[in-house]
Design a protein around this motif. Structure first.
Motif, PDB file in Angstrom:
ATOM      1  N   ARG A  75       5.110   5.544  -3.460  1.00 58.68           N
ATOM      2  CA  ARG A  75       4.948   6.746  -4.275  1.00 58.68           C
ATOM      3  C   ARG A  75       4.245   7.840  -3.464  1.00 58.68           C
ATOM      4  NH1 ARG A  75       1.952   4.582  -9.597  1.00 58.68           N
ATOM      5  NH2 ARG A  75       0.306   4.403  -8.057  1.00 58.68           N
ATOM      6  N   PRO A  76       4.502   9.094  -3.673  1.00 58.18           N
ATOM      7  CA  PRO A  76       5.427   9.677  -4.643  1.00 58.18           C
ATOM      8  C   PRO A  76       6.859   9.817  -4.139  1.00 58.18           C
ATOM      9  CG  PRO A  76       4.245  11.416  -3.558  1.00 58.18           C
ATOM     10  CD  PRO A  76       3.703  10.133  -2.982  1.00 58.18           C
ATOM     11  N   LYS A  77       7.153   9.305  -2.925  1.00 61.12           N
ATOM     12  CA  LYS A  77       8.526   9.419  -2.419  1.00 61.12           C
ATOM     13  C   LYS A  77       9.506   8.673  -3.311  1.00 61.12           C
ATOM     14  CE  LYS A  77      11.299   8.530   1.729  1.00 61.12           C
ATOM     15  NZ  LYS A  77      11.281   7.983   3.122  1.00 61.12           N
ATOM     16  N   SER A  78       9.134   7.464  -3.739  1.00 65.70           N
ATOM     17  CA  SER A  78      10.043   6.651  -4.544  1.00 65.70           C
ATOM     18  C   SER A  78       9.972   7.007  -6.025  1.00 65.70           C
ATOM     19  CB  SER A  78       9.710   5.170  -4.368  1.00 65.70           C
ATOM     20  OG  SER A  78       8.375   4.909  -4.807  1.00 65.70           O
ATOM     21  N   GLN A  79       8.800   7.344  -6.512  1.00 66.41           N
ATOM     22  CA  GLN A  79       8.582   7.674  -7.920  1.00 66.41           C
ATOM     23  C   GLN A  79       7.507   8.741  -8.019  1.00 66.41           C
ATOM     24  OE1 GLN A  79       7.784   3.427  -9.272  1.00 66.41           O
ATOM     25  NE2 GLN A  79       8.917   4.223 -11.033  1.00 66.41           N
ATOM     26  N   ALA A  82      -2.523   5.352  -3.215  1.00 70.06           N
ATOM     27  CA  ALA A  82      -1.755   5.958  -4.304  1.00 70.06           C
ATOM     28  C   ALA A  82      -0.302   5.514  -4.282  1.00 70.06           C
ATOM     29  CB  ALA A  82      -1.848   7.477  -4.223  1.00 70.06           C
ATOM     30  N   LYS A  83       0.209   5.148  -3.137  1.00 72.12           N
ATOM     31  CA  LYS A  83       1.611   4.733  -3.047  1.00 72.12           C
ATOM     32  C   LYS A  83       1.862   3.418  -3.759  1.00 72.12           C
ATOM     33  CE  LYS A  83       1.265   2.296   1.407  1.00 72.12           C
ATOM     34  NZ  LYS A  83       1.735   0.991   0.893  1.00 72.12           N
ATOM     35  N   ASP A  84       0.827   2.582  -3.918  1.00 69.06           N
ATOM     36  CA  ASP A  84       0.981   1.248  -4.485  1.00 69.06           C
ATOM     37  C   ASP A  84       0.684   1.249  -5.988  1.00 69.06           C
ATOM     38  OD1 ASP A  84       1.654   0.228  -1.983  1.00 69.06           O
ATOM     39  OD2 ASP A  84      -0.455  -0.087  -1.461  1.00 69.06           O
ATOM     40  N   VAL A  85       1.175   0.218  -6.681  1.00 68.00           N
ATOM     41  CA  VAL A  85       1.137   0.166  -8.143  1.00 68.00           C
ATOM     42  C   VAL A  85       0.115  -0.865  -8.604  1.00 68.00           C
ATOM     43  CG1 VAL A  85       2.484  -0.246 -10.234  1.00 68.00           C
ATOM     44  CG2 VAL A  85       3.563   0.861  -8.249  1.00 68.00           C
ATOM     45  N   GLY A  86      -0.913  -0.409  -9.272  1.00 69.06           N
ATOM     46  CA  GLY A  86      -1.917  -1.314  -9.811  1.00 69.06           C
ATOM     47  C   GLY A  86      -1.462  -1.950 -11.117  1.00 69.06           C
ATOM     48  N   TRP A  87      -1.995  -3.133 -11.390  1.00 74.90           N
ATOM     49  CA  TRP A  87      -1.735  -3.811 -12.667  1.00 74.90           C
ATOM     50  C   TRP A  87      -2.929  -3.508 -13.563  1.00 74.90           C
ATOM     51  CZ3 TRP A  87      -0.325  -9.273 -10.335  1.00 74.90           C
ATOM     52  CH2 TRP A  87       0.822  -9.133  -9.530  1.00 74.90           C
ATOM     53  N   GLN A  88      -2.879  -2.390 -14.248  1.00 72.96           N
ATOM     54  CA  GLN A  88      -4.092  -1.891 -14.885  1.00 72.96           C
ATOM     55  C   GLN A  88      -3.915  -1.420 -16.314  1.00 72.96           C
ATOM     56  OE1 GLN A  88      -4.207   1.837 -15.083  1.00 72.96           O
ATOM     57  NE2 GLN A  88      -2.386   2.229 -13.883  1.00 72.96           N
ATOM     58  N   ALA A  89      -2.722  -1.066 -16.745  1.00 67.42           N
ATOM     59  CA  ALA A  89      -2.583  -0.419 -18.046  1.00 67.42           C
ATOM     60  C   ALA A  89      -1.879  -1.271 -19.094  1.00 67.42           C
ATOM     61  CB  ALA A  89      -1.847   0.916 -17.897  1.00 67.42           C
ATOM     62  N   GLY A  90      -1.315  -2.430 -18.707  1.00 67.75           N
ATOM     63  CA  GLY A  90      -0.629  -3.271 -19.673  1.00 67.75           C
ATOM     64  C   GLY A  90       0.758  -2.790 -20.044  1.00 67.75           C
ATOM     65  N   ASN A  91       1.272  -1.785 -19.341  1.00 68.91           N
ATOM     66  CA  ASN A  91       2.602  -1.236 -19.593  1.00 68.91           C
ATOM     67  C   ASN A  91       3.205  -0.918 -18.230  1.00 68.91           C
ATOM     68  OD1 ASN A  91       4.717   0.769 -19.966  1.00 68.91           O
ATOM     69  ND2 ASN A  91       3.978   1.065 -22.055  1.00 68.91           N
ATOM     70  N   TRP A  92       4.253  -1.670 -17.835  1.00 69.26           N
ATOM     71  CA  TRP A  92       4.787  -1.531 -16.484  1.00 69.26           C
ATOM     72  C   TRP A  92       5.330  -0.132 -16.216  1.00 69.26           C
ATOM     73  CZ3 TRP A  92       4.158  -3.224 -11.940  1.00 69.26           C
ATOM     74  CH2 TRP A  92       5.124  -3.059 -10.945  1.00 69.26           C
ATOM     75  N   TYR A  93       5.921   0.488 -17.217  1.00 68.24           N
ATOM     76  CA  TYR A  93       6.420   1.846 -17.009  1.00 68.24           C
ATOM     77  C   TYR A  93       5.263   2.788 -16.661  1.00 68.24           C
ATOM     78  CZ  TYR A  93       8.379   6.452 -17.782  1.00 68.24           C
ATOM     79  OH  TYR A  93       8.753   7.757 -17.607  1.00 68.24           O
ATOM     80  N   GLY A 153      14.700   8.614 -17.616  1.00 68.54           N
ATOM     81  CA  GLY A 153      14.554   7.172 -17.579  1.00 68.54           C
ATOM     82  C   GLY A 153      14.398   6.639 -16.164  1.00 68.54           C
ATOM     83  N   GLU A 154      13.458   5.688 -16.010  1.00 72.00           N
ATOM     84  CA  GLU A 154      13.144   5.173 -14.678  1.00 72.00           C
ATOM     85  C   GLU A 154      12.587   3.761 -14.810  1.00 72.00           C
ATOM     86  OE1 GLU A 154      11.680   8.189 -11.773  1.00 72.00           O
ATOM     87  OE2 GLU A 154       9.957   6.842 -11.647  1.00 72.00           O
ATOM     88  N   TYR A 155      12.911   2.901 -13.870  1.00 72.44           N
ATOM     89  CA  TYR A 155      12.394   1.524 -13.880  1.00 72.44           C
ATOM     90  C   TYR A 155      12.211   1.050 -12.449  1.00 72.44           C
ATOM     91  CZ  TYR A 155      12.278  -3.578 -14.344  1.00 72.44           C
ATOM     92  OH  TYR A 155      11.931  -4.900 -14.259  1.00 72.44           O
ATOM     93  N   TYR A 156      11.018   0.556 -12.138  1.00 68.52           N
ATOM     94  CA  TYR A 156      10.730  -0.006 -10.829  1.00 68.52           C
ATOM     95  C   TYR A 156      10.863  -1.525 -10.925  1.00 68.52           C
ATOM     96  CZ  TYR A 156       8.094  -1.209  -6.561  1.00 68.52           C
ATOM     97  OH  TYR A 156       7.708  -1.716  -5.341  1.00 68.52           O
ATOM     98  N   TYR A 157      11.898  -2.062 -10.278  1.00 69.93           N
ATOM     99  CA  TYR A 157      12.119  -3.501 -10.268  1.00 69.93           C
ATOM    100  C   TYR A 157      11.468  -4.081  -9.031  1.00 69.93           C
ATOM    101  CZ  TYR A 157      14.534  -8.006  -9.963  1.00 69.93           C
ATOM    102  OH  TYR A 157      14.831  -9.351  -9.868  1.00 69.93           O
ATOM    103  N   SER A 158      10.483  -4.962  -9.233  1.00 64.10           N
ATOM    104  CA  SER A 158       9.798  -5.626  -8.124  1.00 64.10           C
ATOM    105  C   SER A 158       9.349  -6.988  -8.623  1.00 64.10           C
ATOM    106  CB  SER A 158       8.595  -4.803  -7.656  1.00 64.10           C
ATOM    107  OG  SER A 158       7.960  -5.404  -6.555  1.00 64.10           O
ATOM    108  N   LYS A 159       9.978  -8.024  -8.105  1.00 65.66           N
ATOM    109  CA  LYS A 159       9.754  -9.372  -8.624  1.00 65.66           C
ATOM    110  C   LYS A 159       9.213 -10.338  -7.593  1.00 65.66           C
ATOM    111  CE  LYS A 159      12.246 -13.101 -11.020  1.00 65.66           C
ATOM    112  NZ  LYS A 159      13.533 -13.516 -11.618  1.00 65.66           N
TER     113      LYS A 159
END
Length: 635
Positions: free
Chosen positions: A265-269, A315-326, A590-596
């Motif tokens: 982020r923010p390049k990807s989202q 900032a580029k990375d996604v924290g698991w912090q809000a309980g809502n993946w979107y 609409g947007e979805y980040y798929y990372s499994k």
């Protein structure tokens, strides 16, 4: 009275010119209580500390509040935040393990348990309360509960620090910079003290004391706080880099990793949101947990006592912090040391200031609008699907001072339309808006919380004070939606800065559309709790009986490439019926980040053409499809 005490009184009376008869009468009547302003003046004079410096240090620590003798998250007491380093607190933000903070079904749900809490570290100035007791001769108990004694203790400490540095007790506040650093713990704290001196401040304290610090623009220091090189922070904030680990949890397989997701982020989202949390825990434990790969990660933590900031994720990375993946994938999460049930007493000015400086920087860098639709509390983040609503978090809670925070963000909240507009912004006076919450005492949850100002108002089914509270069937699914007055229950509350469509007016009462119902609140013209707002509202398209409401703005099915599972658009359990209207506060494609997988194989950002509007639907924001609604001006 002791002989020493009688001698001291006699000396004072001679100096002031009072006669013996007058002296006896005054002794019999008892001492006249000092105002808070007088307490600062007398303490400054007694210990030869510049009065404006003493006021500014105290403002950063407590906003001059006494806080009813209750300890801070750092173990500090009173207007000067004298620290009792012997206190050992407990409790953490996700301690119950009943929520998936990642908020996505593409991998197994994460229900982290907080590691066993260790004793709180001594903090920024271990046992300054005991040190102040030794210098002043006051007992520790008096320093905890008597504001005037506490202020004298703080003045005595500043004077002692200045002398320890070999510096004179100068009348120039700029000469006290090093002593101020020692008192507050950081160069950034000291810099903010001098900023307060330059700009001035005034307010009414939690116990009704009016205190003012006149501005002195001429005061200058060479304050400079260096950031660690890895951090993404405004210059001179003094940010520390304490990284969260990206690590596979062996031997559980490639879908079990922690404690965040890598991104670009923010390049990807685009980053659209900044989420304000409180930790429900203590800074040393919080930074220990964010370094645990089996727990969860967020971007920043702000310490209460001095506003110190630690960064954990880029900032580029996604924290698991809000309980809502979107929301997670499109936000930065900032944790603030503290407890929502104690927030009115110890969300400190130092913390508000460093946090707002950080948010201003991030908002400029990533083009995040500075409004309450994009600067969200964790309690404003929507549930993902109906089953997750009940366990969504409530922090930072009703005691977070959003109006003051937005003043510090240089975006003060104010009316943008007349009082008869079809949209209102919630804006009560924080200091006088005292709501009788319960639940602040964990041992007696039905007991009333100590009276304190706040930024939320209660919503009722009819326009009178004894009407039932409105219902939230998502938060309270087993009781038919029945809301409570618990400080932890936001289901019948609207918060400062939120905007709503007006549903009705009767006398001093205003109704808004809220979770599919009319919700009334007292809004007298002489002391309004909401002001007119200018904006657009969403209504159902002609012929539709209701509009589906969503917790995520995911793309249409056709947008997903092969190998990425289509995310089902699950409507929430609430009703947005024809004839209702909701304030439109944002717009998203609409947007979805798929990372499994840990190695990021197949990681993809799916971008669609389906447009959503973000609406202020209840206490939380939600999303509606643009195709399902029409927009019209609220005015």
């Amino acid at each position: 009275m002791s002989l020493r005490g009688r001698t001291l009184v006699a000396t004072i009376l001679v100096l002031t010119g009072l006669g013996t008869g007058q002296a006896q009468a005054q002794q019999h009547a008892g001492p006249v209580p000092l105002t808070r302003q007088q307490a600062y003046a007398q303490a400054a004079k007694a210990y030869h500390v510049p009065e404006n410096l003493l006021l500014a240090v105290s403002y950063l620590e407590s906003r001059w509040d006494a806080n009813k003798g209750l300890p801070s998250t750092g173990g500090g007491f009173g207007p000067m935040h004298l620290v009792d380093g012997t206190l050992v607190p407990a409790g953490e933000h996700f301690a119950d393990g009943d929520e998936d903070p990642r908020g996505d079904t593409s991998r197994p749900a994460l229900h982290p348990k907080a590691p066993a809490s260790a004793a709180r570290a001594a903090g920024q100035a271990a046992q300054t309360l005991q040190e102040a007791a030794r210098i002043t001769g006051e007992t520790p108990g008096t320093l905890r509960t008597d504001p005037a004694a506490n202020i004298r203790g703080g003045a005595a400490l500043l004077a002692r620090y200045q002398q320890d540095l070999g510096k004179p007790l100068s009348a120039d506040p700029a000469a006290w910079y090093a002593a101020t650093v020692r008192y507050g713990g950081t160069d950034w704290f000291a810099g903010q003290v001098y900023d307060v001196i330059r700009t001035g401040a005034s307010r009414t304290t939690d116990d009704g004391q009016r205190v003012a610090l006149p501005a002195d623009p001429a005061v200058r220091t060479a304050a400079r706080a260096a950031n660690d090189s890895e951090t993404e922070c405004p210059r001179d904030l003094g940010c520390e880099w304490i990284p969260a680990p990206y690590q596979q949890i062996s031997p559980n397989g490639p879908t079990d990793y922690g404690n965040h997701d890598l991104g670009d982020r923010p390049k990807s989202q685009k980053i659209d949101f900044i989420v304000i949390h409180d930790t429900e825990g203590y800074y040393p434990n919080d930074v220990r947990m964010v370094q645990d790969p089996t727990y969860l990660g967020w971007n920043y933590t702000v310490r209460s006592a001095d506003g110190h900031v630690a960064q954990h994720l880029k900032a580029k990375d996604v924290g698991w912090q809000a309980g809502n993946w979107y929301i997670n994938s499109k936000s930065i999460g900032i944790e603030h040391e503290g407890f929502l049930a104690q927030g009115g007493t110890w969300y400190t000015e130092a913390m508000y200031r460093s946090s707002s400086e950080l948010v201003r920087y991030l908002a400029r860098r990533f083009h995040v609008p500075l409004d309450r639709a994009h600067i969200l509390g964790h309690d404003n983040v929507p549930g993902t699907v109906p089953s997750t609503v009940q366990n969504m978090h409530e922090d930072p809670g009703p005691y977070w001072d959003w109006a003051h925070y937005f003043d510090l963000l240089h975006r003060p909240l104010h009316a943008s339309a007349g009082r008869h507009s079809g949209e209102v912004m919630i804006l009560p006076d924080y200091d006088t808006n005292v709501v009788p919450y319960t639940g602040c005492d964990a041992k007696n949850p039905s007991a009333a919380c100590p009276p304190h100002g706040g930024g939320s108002i209660m919503l009722r089914t009819e326009p009178h004070d004894d009407a039932p509270l409105v219902k939230d069937i998502g938060k309270h699914p087993t009781t038919g939606g029945t809301a409570t007055m618990s400080v932890y229950d936001h289901s019948a509350r609207a918060a400062t800065g939120q905007t709503y469509a007006v549903a009705d007016r009767q006398g001093d009462w205003t109704a808004i559309w809220y979770l599919g119902q009319k919700a009334w609140f007292h809004n007298p013209r002489t002391q309004p709790t909401a002001v007119g707002a200018r904006g657009l509202v969403a209504v159902a398209k002609p012929g539709a009986t209701s509009v589906p409401v969503y917790g995520r703005a995911y793309p249409e099915a056709e947008a997903y490439p092969a190998g990425v599972p289509v995310q089902t658009l699950v409507p929430m359990q609430y009703t947005f019926a024809a004839g209702q209207a909701y304030a439109v506060v944002g717009s998203e494609l609409g947007e979805y980040y798929y990372s499994k997988l840990f190695d990021r194989t197949g990681a993809t950002v799916v971008k669609g053409k389906l447009r959503y509007y973000e609406i202020q639907f209840g206490h939380r924001v939600y999303f509606v499809k643009a195709d399902d609604v029409n927009l019209k001006p609220a005015w």
